[in-house]
Design an enzyme around this catalytic site. Structure first.
Site, PDB file in Angstrom:
ATOM      1  CG  ASP A 174      -1.965   1.038   1.099  1.00 44.92           C
ATOM      2  OD1 ASP A 174      -2.376   1.355  -0.014  1.00 44.92           O
ATOM      3  OD2 ASP A 174      -2.367   1.584   2.119  1.00 44.92           O
ATOM      4  CE1 TYR A 221       2.486   4.886   5.543  1.00 41.24           C
ATOM      5  CE2 TYR A 221       1.693   3.489   3.769  1.00 41.24           C
ATOM      6  CZ  TYR A 221       1.493   4.102   4.983  1.00 41.24           C
ATOM      7  OH  TYR A 221       0.307   3.933   5.640  1.00 41.24           O
ATOM      8  CG  HIS A 275      -2.005   8.596   4.748  1.00 42.98           C
ATOM      9  ND1 HIS A 275      -0.714   8.301   4.388  1.00 42.98           N
ATOM     10  CD2 HIS A 275      -2.362   7.608   5.605  1.00 42.98           C
ATOM     11  CE1 HIS A 275      -0.320   7.195   4.999  1.00 42.98           C
ATOM     12  NE2 HIS A 275      -1.304   6.763   5.747  1.00 42.98           N
ATOM     13  CB  SER A 279      -6.879   6.455   4.351  1.00 43.31           C
ATOM     14  OG  SER A 279      -6.370   5.496   5.250  1.00 43.31           O
ATOM     15  CD  GLN A 333      -5.840   1.829   3.136  1.00 45.30           C
ATOM     16  OE1 GLN A 333      -4.941   2.354   3.796  1.00 45.30           O
ATOM     17  NE2 GLN A 333      -5.672   1.462   1.873  1.00 45.30           N
ATOM     18  CB  SER A 390       3.938 -11.011   5.274  1.00 43.67           C
ATOM     19  OG  SER A 390       5.049 -11.774   5.723  1.00 43.67           O
ATOM     20  NE  ARG A 445       4.528 -16.708   8.809  1.00 43.83           N
ATOM     21  CZ  ARG A 445       5.098 -16.126   9.852  1.00 43.83           C
ATOM     22  NH1 ARG A 445       5.093 -14.801   9.946  1.00 43.83           N
ATOM     23  NH2 ARG A 445       5.665 -16.851  10.793  1.00 43.83           N
TER      24      ARG A 445
END
Length: 274
Positions: free
Chosen positions: A26, A31, A89, A120, A154, A224, A229
């Site tokens: 995402d 980020y 966000h 979000s 979100q 993950s 995973r």
């Protein structure tokens, strides 16, 4: 056997489709991973049209000018011609700047830079305000549709933070609910109800939680860094929770494990760049 499948998609209010199972990389400006994500998309042998890429306008950029800049920068960083879904966000910046940031998303859709837009971490009070902003923009910009179309919201959603009020708001308007932290960062593994379901179906507790989210109609974004995973979390289509089990797993708790801007006041400015 479940009717759900790994290639299932959900039709958005924008007219586009979103895969029902996502992956929690995402991307977002905050980020600092957009360049890497974009490079991965471009290097992939999967056609661009079959990849749904999401990014976000960061919490400190919720204003018209800042959002416009972030959208342009996101396209440059990713190297993509368009972004499938762009979210605001967090509900920061104050009412005027939230409206401006939403307008920036709307204009980007009109310019072909973004296909679908959403928010979000908005609480119901922020969503009600957004709905009013959309109506205002329609009047200001020339009629229905000119205020933008809310397609996705979100939130952190899982059995210990079900956000029933927000989910109800979204379902009344056909807004898709994306669930981040659907496996609760593993912090609830070992809970008796969850553990018993995992044992019953021969699945991991993470798989049970992803399956719960899918059966609730959400778009879960399990995350993950381990390849095994990642694959494991997608192997959730060979079993099905009963309706009673889905209901029993959901609690009345309000225990988010991530940040929770949904509770912030309408006049929360949070150090915005305008």
């Amino acid at each position: 056997m479940s009717k759900l499948g790994i290639n299932d998609k959900i039709k958005l209010n924008s007219g586009y489709e979103i895969p029902q199972l996502g992956f929690g990389v995402d991307s977002a400006s905050a980020y600092r991973n957009e360049a890497g994500c974009g490079a991965a998309v471009l290097r992939s042998t999967i056609p661009r049209s079959e990849i749904f890429f999401t990014s976000k306008v960061g919490p400190k950029h919720i204003s018209y000018n800042a959002a416009r800049r972030i959208i342009s920068e996101s396209l440059v960083k990713t190297g993509l011609e368009y972004i499938d879904l762009m979210l605001l966000h967090a509900p920061y910046g104050g009412s005027v700047h939230r409206k401006g940031a939403w307008l920036a998303l709307v204009e980007a859709v009109e310019e072909g830079k973004i296909r679908s837009i959403g928010v979000s971490n908005y609480g119901v009070h922020h969503l009600d305000e957004l709905e009013q902003h959309i109506k205002e923009l329609e009047k200001e910009r020339g009629g229905p549709g000119k205020g933008g179309v809310l397609s996705v919201g979100q939130w952190e959603v899982h059995p210990w933070c079900p956000r029933k009020d927000i989910v109800e708001w979204c379902r009344k308007r056909n807004v898709v609910v994306e669930a981040y932290a659907p496996i609760v960062r593993g912090e609830r593994f070992g809970e008796p109800g969850l553990k018993s379901l995992a044992e019953k179906y021969g699945k991991t507790e993470a798989q049970v939680l992803v399956r719960w989210s899918l059966q609730k109609g959400y778009v879960p974004l399990p995350k993950s860094v381990k390849a095994e995973r990642i694959k494991e979390n997608a192997k959730v289509y060979d079993f099905e929770l009963s309706e009673e089990e889905v209901k029993a797993l959901e609690t009345e708790e309000y225990s988010p494990v991530c940040w929770d801007p949904t509770t912030s006041e309408l006049d929360n400015y949070s150090g915005q760049e305008v």
